[in-house]
Design an enzyme around this catalytic site. Structure first.
Site, PDB file in Angstrom:
ATOM      1  N   ASP A 206     -36.518  33.469 -75.587  1.00  0.00           N
ATOM      2  CA  ASP A 206     -35.420  34.070 -76.340  1.00  0.00           C
ATOM      3  C   ASP A 206     -34.550  33.092 -77.111  1.00  0.00           C
ATOM      4  OD1 ASP A 206     -36.514  35.929 -74.662  1.00  0.00           O
ATOM      5  OD2 ASP A 206     -34.670  36.401 -73.597  1.00  0.00           O
ATOM      6  N   GLU A 442     -36.369  29.690 -61.670  1.00  0.00           N
ATOM      7  CA  GLU A 442     -36.767  30.254 -62.964  1.00  0.00           C
ATOM      8  C   GLU A 442     -37.195  29.143 -63.933  1.00  0.00           C
ATOM      9  OE1 GLU A 442     -33.627  32.547 -64.705  1.00  0.00           O
ATOM     10  OE2 GLU A 442     -34.881  33.386 -66.298  1.00  0.00           O
TER      11      GLU A 442
HETATM   12  C1  2M8 Z   1     -35.420  36.528 -70.082  1.00  0.00           C
HETATM   13  O1  2M8 Z   1     -35.052  37.569 -70.994  1.00  0.00           O
HETATM   14  C2  2M8 Z   1     -34.093  38.592 -70.689  1.00  0.00           C
HETATM   15  C3  2M8 Z   1     -34.043  39.514 -71.891  1.00  0.00           C
HETATM   16  O2  2M8 Z   1     -35.265  40.165 -72.039  1.00  0.00           O
HETATM   17  C4  2M8 Z   1     -32.701  38.087 -70.361  1.00  0.00           C
HETATM   18  O3  2M8 Z   1     -32.388  36.895 -70.545  1.00  0.00           O
HETATM   19  O4  2M8 Z   1     -31.883  38.916 -69.913  1.00  0.00           O
HETATM   20  C5  2M8 Z   1     -36.569  35.740 -70.746  1.00  0.00           C
HETATM   21  O5  2M8 Z   1     -36.806  34.538 -70.073  1.00  0.00           O
HETATM   22  C6  2M8 Z   1     -37.827  36.595 -70.783  1.00  0.00           C
HETATM   23  O6  2M8 Z   1     -38.932  35.851 -71.230  1.00  0.00           O
HETATM   24  C7  2M8 Z   1     -38.152  37.195 -69.418  1.00  0.00           C
HETATM   25  O7  2M8 Z   1     -39.220  38.108 -69.553  1.00  0.00           O
HETATM   26  C8  2M8 Z   1     -36.935  37.902 -68.799  1.00  0.00           C
HETATM   27  C9  2M8 Z   1     -37.171  38.323 -67.346  1.00  0.00           C
HETATM   28  O8  2M8 Z   1     -37.692  37.247 -66.599  1.00  0.00           O
HETATM   29  O9  2M8 Z   1     -35.791  37.044 -68.832  1.00  0.00           O
END
Ligand code: 2M8
Length: 479
Positions: A206, A442
């Protein structure tokens, strides 16, 4: 080996067993956990994050189902619980839109409304007639890793489940094809063969500097957004997460897409962010090759998948490979500019089995350069998501420098596919060291190995499992 992580003796041709010893490279004290103990912890973590239908990325920060997370998780889990792995992907595709789009998030109606922001009340997916009725989702997608994941899940099925697994693959095949045909048709405004993303969240990376030049110029008109409270900062430290300014832009793009009722033609025509991402398209290509194999298994015609794969391959080389820079670059379609930032998305085309050898060599040179292979003086871990020498490199902030196990896993597959086993092994060793040092976090600081973002993160556990088990499996066919 100067400037390299010391992985012990390795050969260029033969993959080593997954390394569990840690020849010194300045690592701080690493817990002497065996792979067996870590596999057990990974399994316990994935089981704790299992909801009965799918696996949450993590308990607090991400309490719903995420699309590409489920693909990574299904691959890892399939080594010991093929049934849940199949369920995971099937649950996600139950929320597939009529257009074929697989949404990036499927919301858990039982989660408290303030568990995650932006939640279903902000997304309002029901505004689109194509969204699944009674099943709130986001209105955008994520990298289409699912056909590749489905093939891996099927390959790992124990012999007594082979019939159930094939029946599942037959059910999944038309849905996977619909997902791919959606991207070919609704997301290719120039007809080049490359799919564009309309929000940085669609990339999965992102906050990557890969699109800073485009994203940073998006002005959010004052009053465009009602006051809101970020929930991510309840569960992670602010310096690990996107800045408020970036978050504001993320939300602004979301509201523009929502206000167009997620109508693809309107969104693509007007989106201020319209980016062709090499990583998204490389995954799409890797999955299209998986569809060739799946078609063969379920008695469908693989020829159309071969033709699409060839088209994506040609377009990636024709449009995204910039010979002058010896690099794949993201392509900002709005301004018709190639983005110069040196990030991990440039390496993802290694997933293309037909990538010409000189280009594989150029990617490996960059991966081994001090930009992505920090100096040997002191601890260092592979692969940083951004050039460690670039201005703006941040070892701890979400997608702006840290090591993530999912990008490591993708590069590991890509390198092995091209016989670059020594470099692939270095990445596996680093991944293993990070988990031993900091647990299934993470993401990780590439300079000191500290863990960041969420704790007990599902894809870190799943992909560690897959790397260990793949290396143990003499019969694994490979991607
Ligand atoms: C992160 O994205 C979400 C939005 O979709 C967030 O930050 O709230 C990113 O690292 C994404 O790649 C990942 O799929 C998600 C859930 O792990 O978190």
């Amino acid at each position: 080996m100067d400037g390299r992580v010391d992985t012990g003796a390795m050969s260029q041709d033969q993959p080593t067993a997954f390394p569990s010893s840690h020849p010194g490279s300045g690592d701080p004290a690493i817990a002497p956990a065996t792979d067996e103990a870590l596999l057990a912890t990974a399994r316990e973590l994935l089981d704790a994050n299992w909801t009965g239908r799918y696996t949450r990325p993590s308990q607090a920060l991400y309490p719903h189902q995420w699309s590409w997370d489920s693909a990574f998780i299904a691959v890892g889990r399939s080594w010991y619980d093929a049934e849940r792995a199949r369920q995971e992907l099937e649950a996600l595709f139950e929320a597939q839109w009529e257009t074929g789009m697989v949404p990036s998030i499927v919301f858990d109606p039982k989660a408290p409304p303030d568990a995650y922001f932006p939640g279903p009340d902000v997304w309002q997916s029901q505004r689109s007639p194509a969204s699944p009725r009674g099943r709130p989702t986001s209105g955008i997608t994520q990298p289409p890793l699912h056909a590749r994941a489905a093939l891996e899940v099927h390959r790992h099925a124990p012999p007594d489940q082979s019939t159930a697994s094939l029946a599942w693959l037959e059910r999944m095949y038309p849905r996977l094809v619909a997902q791919h045909r959606y991207l070919d048709s609704a997301r290719d405004p120039r007809g080049t063969g490359l799919a564009a993303i309309v929000h940085p969240w669609e990339s999965g990376l992102d906050d990557s500097p890969a699109w800073d030049r485009d994203f940073d110029r998006i002005e959010v008109p004052s009053g465009a957004l009602p006051p809101y409270r970020r929930r991510d900062l309840d569960h992670a430290v602010a310096s690990d997460r996107p800045t408020d300014a970036d978050y504001h832009r993320f939300l602004y793009l979301l509201t523009l897409e929502r206000d167009a009722d997620y109508d693809d033609a309107r969104v693509v025509a007007a989106a201020p962010f319209l980016m062709v991402d090499p990583l998204f398209n490389a995954i799409r290509l890797w999955s299209e090759h998986a569809l060739v194999e799946i078609a063969g298994l379920v008695g469908a015609d693989p020829a159309p998948h071969r033709a699409v794969a060839r088209r994506i391959h040609d377009a990636m080389l024709g449009e995204l490979w910039i010979a002058r820079r010896q690099r794949f670059c993201a392509w900002d379609l709005r301004r018709n500019q190639r983005e110069p930032e040196d990030t991990i998305v440039s390496f993802a085309p290694l997933l293309d089995p037909d990538l010409p050898r000189p280009i594989v060599a150029a990617i490996c040179r960059e991966l081994e350069s001090p930009s992505f292979h920090p100096s040997r003086e002191g601890p260092h871990y592979l692969v940083p998501t951004f050039d460690v020498r670039a201005q703006g490199f941040d070892p701890d902030r979400y997608w702006r420098g840290p090591v993530w196990l999912n990008t490591n896993w993708l590069l590991w597959h890509g390198l092995r596919q091209h016989g670059r086993n020594a470099l692939a092994d270095e990445i596996a060793v680093s991944s293993s060291r990070l988990v031993r040092l900091s647990g299934f976090r993470e993401y990780f600081d590439p300079l000191d190995g500290s863990g960041h973002g969420s704790d007990r993160f599902s894809w870190s556990a799943a992909l560690f499992t897959d790397m260990v088990m793949t290396n143990r499996s003499p019969t694994h066919e490979g991607p």
